[in-house]
Design a protein around this motif. Structure first.
Motif, short mmCIF file in Angstrom:
data_model
loop_
_atom_site.label_atom_id
_atom_site.label_comp_id
_atom_site.label_asym_id
_atom_site.label_seq_id
_atom_site.Cartn_x
_atom_site.Cartn_y
_atom_site.Cartn_z
N VAL A 176 0.86 -1.18 0.00
CA VAL A 176 0.00 0.00 0.00
C VAL A 176 0.89 1.23 0.00
N TYR A 177 0.34 2.34 -0.48
CA TYR A 177 1.09 3.59 -0.48
C TYR A 177 1.29 4.07 0.95
N SER A 178 2.53 4.42 1.29
CA SER A 178 2.86 4.82 2.65
C SER A 178 2.48 6.27 2.94
N GLY A 179 2.08 7.01 1.92
CA GLY A 179 1.63 8.38 2.12
C GLY A 179 2.65 9.44 1.79
N PHE A 180 3.83 9.03 1.36
CA PHE A 180 4.85 10.03 1.03
C PHE A 180 5.77 9.53 -0.07
N VAL A 224 2.69 13.68 -0.05
CA VAL A 224 2.04 14.11 -1.29
C VAL A 224 1.18 12.96 -1.79
N PRO A 225 0.23 13.21 -2.66
CA PRO A 225 -0.55 12.12 -3.26
C PRO A 225 0.35 11.20 -4.09
N ALA A 226 -0.01 9.94 -4.14
CA ALA A 226 0.75 8.96 -4.92
C ALA A 226 0.77 9.35 -6.39
N ALA A 255 24.42 22.35 -5.78
CA ALA A 255 25.41 21.49 -6.44
C ALA A 255 24.77 20.38 -7.27
N ALA A 256 23.53 20.04 -6.97
CA ALA A 256 22.86 18.94 -7.67
C ALA A 256 22.36 19.37 -9.04
N ARG A 257 22.39 18.45 -9.96
CA ARG A 257 21.78 18.65 -11.27
C ARG A 257 20.45 17.90 -11.31
N PRO A 258 19.54 18.30 -12.17
CA PRO A 258 18.26 17.57 -12.23
C PRO A 258 18.42 16.07 -12.41
N ASP A 259 19.41 15.65 -13.22
CA ASP A 259 19.60 14.22 -13.46
C ASP A 259 20.16 13.49 -12.24
N ASP A 260 20.67 14.22 -11.25
CA ASP A 260 21.21 13.58 -10.05
C ASP A 260 20.12 13.12 -9.09
N VAL A 261 18.91 13.62 -9.27
CA VAL A 261 17.85 13.42 -8.28
C VAL A 261 16.97 12.24 -8.67
N LEU A 262 16.84 11.28 -7.75
CA LEU A 262 15.94 10.14 -7.92
C LEU A 262 14.69 10.37 -7.09
N ARG A 263 13.55 10.05 -7.65
CA ARG A 263 12.30 10.17 -6.91
C ARG A 263 11.50 8.87 -6.99
N HIS A 264 11.01 8.41 -5.84
CA HIS A 264 10.19 7.20 -5.81
C HIS A 264 9.13 7.33 -4.72
N ASP A 265 7.91 6.98 -5.06
CA ASP A 265 6.88 6.85 -4.03
C ASP A 265 7.21 5.66 -3.13
N VAL A 266 6.81 5.76 -1.88
CA VAL A 266 7.11 4.72 -0.89
C VAL A 266 5.88 3.85 -0.67
N ASP A 286 12.18 -6.85 0.39
CA ASP A 286 10.93 -6.15 0.11
C ASP A 286 9.85 -7.08 -0.43
N ALA A 287 10.23 -8.15 -1.08
CA ALA A 287 9.24 -9.10 -1.57
C ALA A 287 8.45 -9.70 -0.41
N ALA A 288 9.08 -9.82 0.76
CA ALA A 288 8.44 -10.42 1.92
C ALA A 288 7.84 -9.40 2.86
N HIS A 289 8.49 -8.23 3.00
CA HIS A 289 8.08 -7.31 4.08
C HIS A 289 8.52 -5.89 3.78
N ALA A 290 8.16 -5.36 2.64
CA ALA A 290 8.52 -3.98 2.32
C ALA A 290 8.07 -3.06 3.44
N MET A 291 8.95 -2.13 3.83
CA MET A 291 8.66 -1.23 4.95
C MET A 291 9.08 0.19 4.60
N PRO A 292 8.49 1.20 5.23
CA PRO A 292 8.96 2.56 5.02
C PRO A 292 10.42 2.69 5.46
N PRO A 293 11.16 3.64 4.89
CA PRO A 293 12.59 3.76 5.20
C PRO A 293 12.88 4.51 6.49
#
Length: 394
Positions: A176-180, A224-226, A255-266, A286-293
Motif C-alpha cells: 500500500v502507499y505509505s503516504g509520502f 504528497v498524493p501517490a 550542487a545537484a543537477r536535475p539528473d542527479d535526483v531520484l524520486r520514488h513513491d514509498v 521487500d518481496a516479503a516485508h517492504a517497509m517505510p525507510p
C-alpha cells in the motif's frame, strides 16, 4: 526438504545477492536472474547497521564494509531553522551496539557481493517468474526467456512489486502507499563542512550525510498524493520544498543537477504475509516485508533474511518462524515513526519537536536504547559455511 544443491535467485539486489553468496558458501550451485541489463541498483545509498554487518560477517564481508564507514562524530535531529532537537554521537552508538553504522553507495555493496560469486552465476536481462513452487517431493520450477530452470530452492528477491509473492499468495492485498514520496541524491560537495543530520519539518524531512569516498548522500521525503511528479524537474521541486531550510541544504541543492535526483513513491506491506515461503520458494527483503525507510532497516532486514535463509535452507518453515514475527514488528514500528516524522499538523509538529528536545536533554541515551532490539540481532548459530571455507574464496 532435501539438501539444497541447486538454488535459483530471482533478483540481483542486496537481499538476492547476499542469499546467493551465503548459499554458494554452503556448497550450492547458484544462479541469479536479474531482469535489468546490469547490476545497477535502484536508489543511491544504504545505511548498514550492526545487525546487518554481523550478517555480512557470516559470508566474510563484514570487515570490508566496516572499513567504508565515514566518521560522522556529533550529529542528530534538527528543525528546518537549524535548531538541534537532539544530538547523537557515532562513538557512543558504536560502543553500545558493538559496531559502527556504515553509509555507502548501494552499487558499492552490490559490487562486493557480486565479486564473491562465480563469474557465470549472475545472468542479467533475465526476467524470471515462478512456474511451480514445488514441494518436498519435487523441485521448484522457474521460467526464464531461455526456458525453465529447476531448483531445490528458489529465493524470490524481486522487490516490493514481487511477482513471486503474487504467485505464492494471490489473495494477499500486496503493498500500500505509505503516504509520502522520497528523493535521493549522491554528489560531491567540496569545501562544505556540516554535521550529519536529519531534519524534520511539517510533512517533510531532509537528511544529509557524508560518505567515505568524499561524496554526500542527501535524501528528502514529503507527504504528497501517490503518483505526483514535478511539473518541471525534481531538483526544482526540492528547491521549492527545502530551499529555505538550514545549511548545508541550500548548498546541496545548488550542487545537484536535475539528473542527479531520484524520486520514488514509498510503499509498504501493511498486512503481513501468512508465511515467507511456500513449497521450495522463499521470499526475501521487500518481496516479503517492504517497509517505510524511516528506521533505515529495509536493506538491513534483507541481509538478515538472506543469512537466516541460508542457515535454514533445508527447513523453510523454520525460516518463516525466524523472520516473519521480527520483520512484521519492525515494519509496524517503521510505519509508526513515519506518522511521527511526517506529521503535517502545525500544533502536532510543535509538540513533537518540544517533546524530542526535552527527552534528548533529560534522557540522552533513550534514543539509542530504543534501537537495541533491532541493532542487537545476531545471526543463527553455527554451523556456518564461513567456518569451513578455504582461503581465497573472497
Amino acid at each position: 526438504m532435501r539438501r539444497v544443491e541447486r538454488a535459483v535467485v530471482i533478483g540481483g539486489g542486496i537481499g538476492g545477492l547476499t542469499a546467493a553468496v551465503a548459499l554458494h558458501r554452503r556448497g550450492a550451485r547458484v544462479t541469479v536472474l536479474e531482469r535489468a541489463d546490469a547490476l545497477e541498483p535502484v536508489g543511491a545509498a544504504i545505511s548498514l547497521a550492526p545487525n546487518a554487518l554481523r550478517g555480512l560477517d557470516v559470508i566474510g564481508l563484514g570487515d570490508d564494509i566496516r572499513a567504508l564507514a565515514a566518521w560522522q562524530g556529533d550529529g542528530g535531529l534538527r528543525a528546518p531553522s537549524g535548531r538541534w532537537l537532539s544530538r547523537t554521537d557515532a562513538a557512543a552508538a558504536e560502543e553500545r551496539f558493538g559496531g559502527p553504522l556504515v553509509l555507502l553507495h548501494r552499487a558499492t555493496l552490490v559490487g562486493h557481493l557480486a565479486a564473491r560469486l562465480p563469474s557465470d552465476a549472475v545472468r542479467t536481462a533475465a526476467a524470471a517468474h515462478v512456474v511451480d513452487p514445488g514441494d518436498p517431493g519435487r523441485p521448484a520450477r522457474v521460467g526464464t526467456p531461455d526456458g525453465e530452470l529447476e531448483a531445490d530452492l528458489v529465493v524470490a528477491a524481486d522487490g516490493v512489486r514481487s511477482a513471486a509473492r503474487r504467485a505464492l499468495f494471490p489473495d494477499h492485498p500486496g503493498p500500500v502507499y505509505s503516504g509520502f514520496t522520497t528523493w535521493r541524491v549522491v554528489i560531491p560537495l567540496p569545501g562544505v563542512e556540516f554535521a550529519s543530520h536529519e531534519t524534520w519539518g511539517r510533512g517533510r524531512i531532509w537528511g544529509t550525510h557524508p560518505l567515505k569516498d568524499g561524496r554526500v548522500y542527501a535524501y528528502a521525503a514529503a507527504v504528497v498524493p501517490a503518483g505526483e511528479r514535478a511539473p518541471d524537474d525534481e531538483r526544482a521541486e526540492l528547491l521549492r520544498l527545502y530551499g529555505d531550510w538550514h545549511d548545508p541544504i541550500p548548498a546541496v541543492l545548488a550542487a545537484a543537477r536535475p539528473d542527479d535526483v531520484l524520486r520514488h513513491d514509498v510503499h509498504h506491506i501493511a498486512e503481513p504475509l501468512p508465511a515467507h515461503h511456500r513449497g521450495r520458494v522463499a521470499l526475501v527483503g521487500d518481496a516479503a516485508h517492504a517497509m517505510p525507510p524511516t528506521l533505515g532497516q529495509g536493506g538491513n532486514q534483507a541481509v538478515e533474511d538472506a543469512i537466516t535463509l541460508a542457515h535454514h535452507a533445508e527447513d523453510l518453515p523454520a525460516y518463516t518462524a525466524a523472520r516473519l514475527p521480527r520483520t512484521a514488528a519492525i515494519t509496524r514500528r517503521a510505519v509508526g515513526v513515519a506518522r511521527l516524522n511526517m506529521a503535517t499538523g502545525r500544533f502536532g509538529t510543535v509538540v513533537r519537536d518540544h517533546a524530542i528536545a526535552a527527552l534528548s536533554k533529560a534522557a540522552p541515551a533513550l534514543f539509542l536504547r530504543s534501537f537495541d532490539d533491532i541493532a542487537g540481532w545476531r545471526p543463527p548459530q553455527r554451523p556456518y559455511a564461513s567456518q569451513r571455507t578455504t582461503a581465497g574464496e573472497g
